[in-house]
Design an enzyme around this catalytic site. Sequence first.
Site, PDB file in Angstrom:
ATOM      1  N   CYS A   1      29.578  42.232   3.618  1.00 26.84           N
ATOM      2  CA  CYS A   1      29.762  42.424   4.742  1.00 26.84           C
ATOM      3  C   CYS A   1      28.563  42.205   5.772  1.00 26.84           C
ATOM      4  O   CYS A   1      28.271  41.178   5.950  1.00 26.84           O
ATOM      5  CB  CYS A   1      30.492  43.722   5.286  1.00 26.84           C
ATOM      6  SG  CYS A   1      31.331  44.152   6.716  1.00 26.84           S
TER       7      CYS A   1
ATOM      8  N   GLU B   1      35.786  42.633   0.081  1.00 28.80           N
ATOM      9  CA  GLU B   1      35.361  43.996   0.019  1.00 28.80           C
ATOM     10  C   GLU B   1      36.391  45.140  -0.321  1.00 28.80           C
ATOM     11  O   GLU B   1      37.563  44.927   0.551  1.00 28.80           O
ATOM     12  CB  GLU B   1      34.583  44.000   1.320  1.00 28.80           C
ATOM     13  CG  GLU B   1      33.670  45.337   1.512  1.00 28.80           C
ATOM     14  CD  GLU B   1      33.246  45.683   2.800  1.00 28.80           C
ATOM     15  OE1 GLU B   1      32.213  46.337   2.860  1.00 28.80           O
ATOM     16  OE2 GLU B   1      33.424  44.981   4.000  1.00 28.80           O
TER      17      GLU B   1
ATOM     18  N   LYS C   1      25.683  46.586  -1.844  1.00 25.79           N
ATOM     19  CA  LYS C   1      25.234  46.405  -0.431  1.00 25.79           C
ATOM     20  C   LYS C   1      23.817  47.115   0.037  1.00 25.79           C
ATOM     21  O   LYS C   1      23.853  48.439  -0.147  1.00 25.79           O
ATOM     22  CB  LYS C   1      26.291  46.887   0.545  1.00 25.79           C
ATOM     23  CG  LYS C   1      26.107  46.463   1.780  1.00 25.79           C
ATOM     24  CD  LYS C   1      27.397  46.780   2.722  1.00 25.79           C
ATOM     25  CE  LYS C   1      27.378  46.676   4.148  1.00 25.79           C
ATOM     26  NZ  LYS C   1      28.387  47.001   5.149  1.00 25.79           N
TER      27      LYS C   1
END
Length: 607
Positions: free
Chosen positions: A439, A292, A360
């Site tokens: 994440c 990331e 995300k």
Amino acid sequence: MFRFLQIFCAILSSFILALAIPNEYLVFGSPLIGLFALFPLYVALSTSKSYGWSFFLCFLHGSITHLLSSFWLGNFAGFAIFTLGASDLGTGFFEGFFALAFHFPRLFAKKSELLSEDSGLNHFAVPFRIFWFASVYTIWEYCKSTGFLAYPWGTLSMCAYEWEWLTQIADITGVYGVSFLFAMVSALLGEGSLLLSRLANSSAKNEIFVSYKKTCFTALALFALSLCYGIYQLTLERKPIKNMNTLLVQQNRNPHRKVEEENILLAEKITREALEKNYDGGKSCDLVVWSEAVLSKRFPPAEIYYKFFPSDEPLIKFIKGTQTPFIIGGPVVFNDELHEYGNSALLFDKNGKFSGSYTKMHLVPFAELIPLRQYEKVRSIIKSMVGFSYGWTPGKRPVLFEIPLNNSDIDNEPYKIISIAGQEEKTVPKTAVLSTPICFDDSAHEVCRALYLCGSEVFVNITNDSWSKTESAEIQHFVVAHYRSIEFRTTTIRSANAGYTCVIDPRGKVLADLPLFTEDALACKVPIYQREMTVYAMYGDWLPWSLIFLAFAYIFFACKQKKEEESYLSAFSLSLLPHEIQWYEQWDSVCKNYSSTFAIDWNEWNL
């Protein structure tokens, strides 16, 4: 003195739970300790006399558990005031709110039921209290793990990692079935300790003991069923339908040091050495994954920039030289004027062309997702407090990446597509359909379920937890993420900046991994299995919603009965005042019933 003991029990429960969760001393936690984690809390809440005091006990338990198990949130750069301070208070108050549910059965029980229970005649109260506590605690963990403020850390399910036979039920119940079983055992232990003191003064010792024993057998039966199901799933033979040769790059870069050129060159160096070492002699790599937020310039415009940067070896040129698709973490731009940027996974084809991105969807509240940040005044306040970053804009929809497989040794014959959509018949190579939860995304059940239902065959998680500077933070994230493999019976790949980089199979087992906080690359043959629709994939979080429905149904009927009882007693007490004829008639009726019930046959005495 008694209240001091209750406070001690609440704090003790927090310490035991924090010790059972993966920590700096027990890297993967301890399921055995987890069975006892809520035992002291159950005792404290069961002896509480008011909702206000129950609120205080739950507030202590929630805030201390969060502080002990997630202390590493304080390392989140300038956002520590939110990530640790605000989240700690919020968790405490949120669990304190649930104290009303924990305290409810005694608070709203009918007086007759309370008298029956205290006299040892209401045997149903024993199993009810145990399963009520386990249900409410499971609902609490679901509520804290869902929605805008979701934080699925510090949960009982995190204790169970090393008991693989137990975690397999997650493909039916999700993680909440595991939490329910652990909470139930703690409640059994707590109720048993409280009964030891009550049975001495009870007139129905045997009946109460039998009721408690049957509850223990029920709990044992649930564990036995989980064991049998777990053994079945662990021994079930699963054959992959294809393999994907994958290279996972772990840079171990300093996340607070914003030197993008060094970061990219380091990743290129690790990648080049790993490709030369592992994919020579005719073998080829299907996919390279970097972690990331490796890149800092915003796409799509930045594609031109990375054709010339870094100057020593431009990124796009490097990717083209490997002739391998790449997934790299970086930002995308939605609207420059409104400062809308997304934390994304960027897909590059084997020629280095930017092919698309997934953004995300589940952002960390108040750190990545900052309310009202579209206003200049709010952005100025945030910048003055933390010195950088205005947060991110969440993704709006699931996105899948389809990767061609060049060297799969399982059923690698090209397959044929017959189209009735106006296209000619064509033959295409084997491909793998990937989703890339970023994440915190892999802890969001609703995000991963949406990706899976869209057709994902493999979860590829890219993350950067290195800012935490602790092993416990890395392993806790892994433990939360590994449940996604079990819930959907699919493979999960984790490519992290500092760890835990690994490949997880559909049983939740680690097939390959890298040590934490090291610069290295993991070359692995990722098995891809036939997609199957598990119970959890079809129905999602049905268990906590079922418990919520049952809890509200009980609350509704309990309140209704209590209201009817109070209304009856009120009318009775007003109408039957002393020195009125109705009062004397009622008294005569009571005396007659007493005489007929307890009449003595004196003839038996004369014998």
